[in-house]
Design a protein around this motif. Sequence first.
Motif, PDB file in Angstrom:
ATOM      1  N   SER A   1     -12.891  28.327 -41.590  1.00  0.00           N
ATOM      2  CA  SER A   1     -13.054  28.902 -40.253  1.00  0.00           C
ATOM      3  C   SER A   1     -11.906  28.451 -39.360  1.00  0.00           C
ATOM      4  CB  SER A   1     -14.410  28.490 -39.662  1.00  0.00           C
ATOM      5  OG  SER A   1     -14.359  27.163 -39.189  1.00  0.00           O
TER       6      SER A   1
ATOM      7  N   ARG B   1      -9.213  31.480 -37.982  1.00  0.00           N
ATOM      8  CA  ARG B   1      -9.475  31.884 -36.592  1.00  0.00           C
ATOM      9  C   ARG B   1      -8.191  32.375 -35.923  1.00  0.00           C
ATOM     10  NH1 ARG B   1     -11.589  26.508 -33.887  1.00  0.00           N
ATOM     11  NH2 ARG B   1     -13.123  26.940 -35.513  1.00  0.00           N
TER      12      ARG B   1
ATOM     13  N   MET C   1     -11.694  36.190 -38.683  1.00  0.00           N
ATOM     14  CA  MET C   1     -12.989  35.502 -38.695  1.00  0.00           C
ATOM     15  C   MET C   1     -14.115  36.499 -38.500  1.00  0.00           C
ATOM     16  SD  MET C   1     -13.439  32.450 -39.298  1.00  0.00           S
ATOM     17  CE  MET C   1     -14.927  31.961 -38.429  1.00  0.00           C
ATOM     18  N   ARG C   2     -15.290  36.129 -39.021  1.00  0.00           N
ATOM     19  CA  ARG C   2     -16.473  36.976 -38.907  1.00  0.00           C
ATOM     20  C   ARG C   2     -16.244  38.349 -39.541  1.00  0.00           C
ATOM     21  NH1 ARG C   2     -19.764  33.824 -38.089  1.00  0.00           N
ATOM     22  NH2 ARG C   2     -19.363  32.001 -36.815  1.00  0.00           N
ATOM     23  N   THR C   3     -15.542  38.325 -40.694  1.00  0.00           N
ATOM     24  CA  THR C   3     -15.351  39.566 -41.453  1.00  0.00           C
ATOM     25  C   THR C   3     -15.744  39.319 -42.908  1.00  0.00           C
ATOM     26  OG1 THR C   3     -13.107  39.010 -42.110  1.00  0.00           O
ATOM     27  CG2 THR C   3     -13.357  40.253 -40.057  1.00  0.00           C
TER      28      THR C   3
ATOM     29  N   GLY D   1     -18.837  34.800 -41.840  1.00  0.00           N
ATOM     30  CA  GLY D   1     -19.104  36.230 -41.806  1.00  0.00           C
ATOM     31  C   GLY D   1     -19.585  36.712 -40.445  1.00  0.00           C
ATOM     32  N   GLY D   2     -19.458  38.021 -40.234  1.00  0.00           N
ATOM     33  CA  GLY D   2     -20.004  38.627 -39.034  1.00  0.00           C
ATOM     34  C   GLY D   2     -21.444  39.028 -39.279  1.00  0.00           C
TER      35      GLY D   2
ATOM     36  N   GLN E   1     -23.990  39.567 -43.723  1.00  0.00           N
ATOM     37  CA  GLN E   1     -24.878  38.478 -44.140  1.00  0.00           C
ATOM     38  C   GLN E   1     -25.702  38.841 -45.379  1.00  0.00           C
ATOM     39  OE1 GLN E   1     -24.648  35.443 -42.775  1.00  0.00           O
ATOM     40  NE2 GLN E   1     -22.984  36.345 -41.602  1.00  0.00           N
TER      41      GLN E   1
END
Lengths: 246, 274, 365
Positions: free
Chosen positions: B114, B118, B140-142, B222-223, B227
């Motif tokens: 992370s 970022r 991030m969050r992908t 993850g976004g 999940q």
Amino acid sequence: MIPIVVLLLAPSLVILPLSVSQRQVLAWPPRGFTLDWYFSLFASGRWWDSAIHSVEVAAASTVIAVLLGVPAGVTLGLRSFRFKDVVLAIAVVPLVIPTVVLAIGMYKVYVWLGLYDLLGLAAAHAMIGVPLVVVTTMSAARQLDPVLILASRSLGAGPIRTFFLVILPGVRSGVISGAFFAFASSWDEVIIANFLSSPTYRTIPVQMWAQINQHVDPTVAALASVLFILSMAMMAGLAMASRRAR
Amino acid sequence: MGSRFFQAIGVWPLLAALAILFFLPAAVIIANSVTEPPGAGLSNFRRVLADPTFFRFAMNTVKIAIIVSIFTGVIGYFYAYAMYRAGPALRAFLLTCALLPLWTSLLVRSFAWSVILRDTGIVNWLLISAGVVDHPIGMMRTLFAVTIGMIQILLPFTILPAYTSMRRFDSNLIAAARSLGASPRRAFWQVFFPSTQVGLAAGLVLVFVLSLGYYITPVLLGGPSDQPVAVLITAQITSQLDWGAAGAMSAIVTAAVLLMLAVGWNALKKIFLV
Amino acid sequence: MRLPAAKSIRLSGLVKRYDRTQVLHGVDLDVRAGEFMSMLGPSGSGKTTILKIIAGFEAPDSGMVTIGDRDMVGVAPEHRNIGVVFQNYSLFPHMSVAGNIGFPLRMRGMPKARQRTRIEQALELVALPGYGNRMPNQLSGGQQQRVAIARAIVFEPDILLMDEPLGALDRRLREDMQMEIKALHERLGITIVYVTHDQEEALSMSDRIAVFNRGRVEQTGTPREVYRQPATLFVADFLGDSLHVSAAVQDDRIEVADVVAILQRPPAGHSGRVRLLWRCDEIEIAEPVARPAVSGGRITMPATVLSVAYAGTALRLKVQLASGEIGTVAAPEGGRAETGGRIGLRLDLARATILPDTARRGGSD
């Protein structure tokens, strides 16, 4: 090859410089040099408490895993009996069952059994660690010359003395690596620990997980670096211990 | 020697402990699927299987597991082959690089990814410094972040079995194939690969099975739309208090894991249990 | 060091099966006190199973094992007081030489000081004085096997079992060790049961040999008896090279390859089809003849040389008779035999061993 090596090492290599950066946020490139984050980490009683809890749980669960796993591994490695494959499958299944499923199940059953905090975590982590001990002990036992056992018996040692004087020394290297693996798997475990521990008995991963989800500051990077160095020490320790055992 | 009854005495304590401390909890949570609420029968399964949310999370889980398996399989086999062909010093270095992640905490590694991925992380810094992009690209969050993190974390599980099978390979067979007129490429594909694919298979099964239950890495990297089921199961317990649905989902995931394990059992046994 | 009193072994009616294969079909064998008895046979003939049963590692399905006058059924190996030497030495790798040799003494609760004396005596006996502190992996194969022997006799066992103890050593060392084991046997006077598949080893070391085939004892006798007067074709073939031909016997008349001869001593218990067997050194090479001829109790037969092998002191000829039968004949070095050549074989009927004409029973499985 180089990209793969970079991929493998990246997380470990990036976290160290950021833990000594003077910046208040975890941003690249690091700036300056400071050990403040380590000072604040080591000054915190919370982290020390969780370190003690982690060591207690990992040590206790390793002892249980070894006591259960070594006789089983030796038996599976040296004897042949009916349903051996089934027993083997049962013994390794804990490695692959999703921890989330286990965690909520254990949460229900262990509370009912009165197992939580140290007892509960030690028991739960022993179940996760025991397959590692079984597998390493079993492969060491497979390499043991079964004639040594016959020799020992013919020289006057009964089954019990043969186990302690001949078999156990023979599988020592497998037991040692299994114990290291079991310790490391407990030391690292978050999900079950999260479910089975009360807020007053947090282990390092639980504490770190909470910290990451609330507020990330470079103290977490310092902690991650400390954990990284500890894992290297464990890896080196195992390499040395197994060399001596051989 | 000794009665048949006592042949397997060494496994009894283990089996007893596993029965109470491992299988009972797993059974209780799975049993919830038909007992919560009382008299639920198969209604929880019907509900869960018809639920579009569960379907989305299940697809995520399978998608991630497949992508991660393919990449770790190819990269891991290639890496193992490089180790197999390398000299002793390089081999020791490569082996250490492969083992190091295994020993490093999963939480620490997920957290480190992370930090790497970022907007203010090292990857964006490198891209901007090199003039490739003007603004940070959001990684991030992908799904990309989840898969790259899991690939790194699970890579040792394909490298080590593949390497084990290669070390057991009798290198005289390659010489024999060459002497019989096979080119190096054909010797590799017709002799080396068939004898070592059991290691690849064992690694693939292991990675696939383990990724089905991953929780920490997807949550950190993850976004909301990436999940897996594991996350949905905890949500059922902690926010919905829907033990029945959680039980049904657990049963489905566990069944998938055991099915895959059964499929790959022979390969796993050959590599790890010899 | 001389052992108290050597003990005899009596095996009777031993039967053993693993799953579906029967490995022992009712074996009877007597080993006298102080005797050096070899159990000789191909792999899978049951000899190692017998050894395991005597040692107590395996239980027979039926039958009796008596050592001295003690019935051994149901006695655990650690209570049998039997020394065993294994093929691959089987020294405990984590114990020193002294630790290994002292192991059986420790198991018997002997005081430390006496243990030390006994260990040193045993090491001297196997010509390794002062080696007590070495670890097994610092020793050569021959030295390891000596330590294994010392470990197997240091506790004064009632009998000593040796399971192909020299199988892992090279030829030269093996011959030296054969002499040493023989000398040790004479010195200690202990009963030894020695398992081997090497017929030369069995012939040169043993007081008596039991030849095993497919879970049965084919013959028991002195080395000379089993070599010169084999009881079956299997024993004849297993113990060395020979030529045997089909014949028909009636009273003192014998018919071989269309010629009839009169035997001086009529064979007891044989009539009808038999096989006549000569050891390869009992056959004389003669000038080629056109057809079989009898004179003075000797038959001369035509034969073709199939191959010639140099065997150090003599030549070994593989020959084929007109009947198609194939055998081996020894010829002096420098003889004229060459592959494809025709020769005559002079066979002395008085030296022939007469055997029942059974189908050849092989041994390995």
